[in-house]
Motif scaffolding. Structure first.
Motif, PDB file in Angstrom:
ATOM      1  N   PRO A  33       0.844  -1.313  -0.112  1.00 19.12           N
ATOM      2  CA  PRO A  33      -0.113  -0.252  -0.172  1.00 19.12           C
ATOM      3  C   PRO A  33       0.864   1.305   0.053  1.00 19.12           C
ATOM      4  N   LEU A  34       2.134   1.074   0.392  1.00 18.85           N
ATOM      5  CA  LEU A  34       2.896   2.359   0.071  1.00 18.85           C
ATOM      6  C   LEU A  34       3.054   3.005  -1.235  1.00 18.85           C
ATOM      7  N   TRP A  35       2.907   2.060  -2.162  1.00 18.91           N
ATOM      8  CA  TRP A  35       2.786   2.573  -3.518  1.00 18.91           C
ATOM      9  C   TRP A  35       1.567   3.595  -3.836  1.00 18.91           C
ATOM     10  N   THR A  36       0.450   2.928  -3.473  1.00 17.32           N
ATOM     11  CA  THR A  36      -0.837   3.733  -3.653  1.00 17.32           C
ATOM     12  C   THR A  36      -0.844   5.039  -2.951  1.00 17.32           C
ATOM     13  N   ALA A  37      -0.050   4.795  -1.681  1.00 16.97           N
ATOM     14  CA  ALA A  37      -0.254   6.244  -0.890  1.00 16.97           C
ATOM     15  C   ALA A  37       0.674   7.098  -1.436  1.00 16.97           C
ATOM     16  N   SER A  38       1.950   6.680  -2.076  1.00 13.21           N
ATOM     17  CA  SER A  38       2.633   7.627  -2.523  1.00 13.21           C
ATOM     18  C   SER A  38       2.264   8.426  -3.649  1.00 13.21           C
ATOM     19  N   VAL A  39       1.437   7.556  -4.613  1.00 17.04           N
ATOM     20  CA  VAL A  39       1.045   8.023  -5.737  1.00 17.04           C
ATOM     21  C   VAL A  39       0.171   9.091  -5.732  1.00 17.04           C
ATOM     22  N   SER A  40      -0.714   8.934  -4.370  1.00 18.44           N
ATOM     23  CA  SER A  40      -2.189   9.974  -4.103  1.00 18.44           C
ATOM     24  C   SER A  40      -1.285  11.107  -3.612  1.00 18.44           C
ATOM     25  N   LEU A  41      -0.301  11.075  -2.813  1.00 20.77           N
ATOM     26  CA  LEU A  41       0.541  12.133  -2.240  1.00 20.77           C
ATOM     27  C   LEU A  41       1.281  13.086  -3.025  1.00 20.77           C
ATOM     28  N   ALA A  42       1.671  12.313  -4.258  1.00 20.95           N
ATOM     29  CA  ALA A  42       2.315  13.018  -5.212  1.00 20.95           C
ATOM     30  C   ALA A  42       1.270  13.784  -6.083  1.00 20.95           C
ATOM     31  N   GLY A  55      -7.375  -7.984   3.829  1.00 18.98           N
ATOM     32  CA  GLY A  55      -6.842  -7.728   2.457  1.00 18.98           C
ATOM     33  C   GLY A  55      -7.299  -6.506   1.745  1.00 18.98           C
ATOM     34  N   THR A  56      -8.325  -5.709   2.290  1.00 16.69           N
ATOM     35  CA  THR A  56      -8.672  -4.364   1.686  1.00 16.69           C
ATOM     36  C   THR A  56      -7.502  -3.356   1.776  1.00 16.69           C
ATOM     37  N   GLY A  57      -6.527  -3.730   2.962  1.00 18.15           N
ATOM     38  CA  GLY A  57      -5.493  -3.002   3.084  1.00 18.15           C
ATOM     39  C   GLY A  57      -4.398  -2.818   2.333  1.00 18.15           C
ATOM     40  N   PHE A  58      -4.657  -3.966   1.518  1.00 17.65           N
ATOM     41  CA  PHE A  58      -3.753  -3.972   0.268  1.00 17.65           C
ATOM     42  C   PHE A  58      -4.343  -3.517  -1.290  1.00 17.65           C
ATOM     43  N   ASN A  59      -5.433  -2.816  -1.070  1.00 16.22           N
ATOM     44  CA  ASN A  59      -6.030  -2.620  -2.107  1.00 16.22           C
ATOM     45  C   ASN A  59      -6.747  -3.513  -3.000  1.00 16.22           C
TER      46      ASN A  59
END
Length: 407
Positions: free
Chosen positions: A130-139, A366-370
């Motif tokens: 989930p860090l990937w999804t979070a980083s994309v959103s923050l960017a 599982g939803t914690g991993f999108n």
């Protein structure tokens, strides 16, 4: 008085690996309760020590570590990473193409910030780290998730990837070996992803942090070794293969048509300069780790501790009625499925919060991993065998009670 609120940029950010269930677990620990944590791949707390020669090199170089290093990192560490890319068959990597960071996590954030304008899209696997999804959103970008097919060993669905590409798509993230599923991708599949990126002029961002945590004799292929004409960013670190999560020593390698990407690379350089440098003591560990004895092979080989614990966790979790799982070929995790007919869960975060409170076993839903459906969870198989047996037995009893309530 007017309340102070968080940034609107955080509205779509999720990191449930350290989310509400973790908050409840901290409260329980403060009350004196002892938990078994199967939620995070933090190897040190389970007795997996960093190689002694790596520790000693950090100690010896500590007097020389008080000042800033070059913003991209110290020479010896970057040279070691360059040699590693040569062993992997990645062509054309020079020292200037290598950035050291406080783990791969910091570099993921740096790379997405440099790449994405507001509304730009980045393709990400589902499930994902989930860090990937979070980083994309923050960017300021928009995360677009392509499906990985559980019935096909959690391989990315190539048709689904193609269907999700739009004029706003800037790149595709490939997590291989995969977290959370433990899947390892074939060369044929990786070549197909490279071809899609080539056809649509996409940047490939390859998260290969678990490239040495491999079971049953499987081999990992570095995605960047499969092309010289597709810009590829490869992320790796000491955290997992060298049991050094706390050293925060990671690297980013840029390969492919760098002249065409000069403006983007200038952006990476700017962000690297802004962070001044990464943790210098951790940088000193990189050369020794990459060039020394690869003790991870002893842990993942037949009879090795990680191999034994993977096999045990898989056998125990799939013995529970209504629970199935693709056996992981790599990494430290598995991603079991709860049959929705037998376990008609609507809110998996609440479900696993209740499991924590009743069993004192900590998992991530599982939803914690999108993953869209509330029918999976990730389990970490790092605890010693007796603790794994106890934890999964408690999970089995909890699920049995749940089934009995429905009868």
């Amino acid at each position: 008085m007017k309340p102070i609120t968080k940034s609107a940029k955080l509205a779509n950010v999720l990191y449930d690996i350290r989310g509400p269930i973790m908050d409840a677990a901290k409260q329980m620990e403060e009350e004196g309760q002892k938990l078994i944590k199967l939620n995070i791949g933090n190897l040190a707390v389970f007795g997996f020590d960093a190689p002694e020669e790596v520790q000693q090199d950090m100690i010896r170089n500590l007097p020389a570590s008080a000042g800033y290093s070059d913003s991209k990192g110290i020479f010896a560490a970057r040279k070691a990473v360059m040699h590693e890319t040569q062993k992997q068959g990645i062509k054309g990597v020079m020292l200037d193409d290598i950035y050291l960071g406080n783990g791969a996590s910091e570099l993921i954030s740096m790379a997405t910030n440099a790449l994405l304008d507001n509304g730009d899209e980045l393709l990400l696997p589902s499930p994902d780290y989930p860090l990937w999804t979070a980083s994309v959103s923050l960017a300021g970008g928009t995360p677009v998730h392509y499906m990985c097919d559980e019935s096909n060993g959690w391989m990315p669905d190539l048709d689904d990837i193609r269907a999700r590409i739009t004029p706003r798509t800037k790149g595709i993230v490939v997590i291989n070996p995969n977290n959370p599923t433990g899947a390892l991708y074939s060369d044929e599949l990786l070549k197909s992803i490279v071809e899609i990126a080539r056809e649509h002029n996409l940047v490939i961002l390859a998260d290969e942090v678990y490239d040495k945590v491999l079971y049953d004799g499987v081999k990992h292929t570095a995605l960047a070794s499969l092309s010289t004409d597709v810009l590829t960013l490869t992320f790796n670190s000491l955290s997992k293969s060298y049991r050094s999560c706390g050293y925060r020593a990671g690297w980013l390698v840029v390969s492919g048509p760098k002249k065409r990407a000069q403006d983007y690379i200038e952006g990476l350089n700017m962000l690297a300069n802004m962070k001044l440098c990464s943790n210098v003591p951790g940088q000193w560990a990189i050369q020794t780790a990459l060039g020394g004895y690869q003790s991870i092979n002893d842990l993942v080989g037949e009879g090795g501790r990680l191999r034994r614990q993977r096999d045990l966790a898989y056998a125990l979790i799939t013995a529970i009625p209504g629970v199935t799982c693709v056996k992981p070929s790599a990494a430290l995790y598995m991603f079991p499925r709860l049959d929705p007919v037998i376990y008609p869960i609507t809110d998996d975060r609440q479900f696993f919060l209740e499991l924590l409170k009743e069993t004192k076993v900590m998992l991530v839903q599982g939803t914690g991993f999108n993953w869209a459906a509330p029918d999976h969870f990730r389990i970490v198989f790092l605890p010693h065998e007796e603790d794994l047996r106890e934890a999964i037995n408690r999970i089995a009893l909890f699920l049995q009670k749940y089934r009995n309530k429905l009868i």
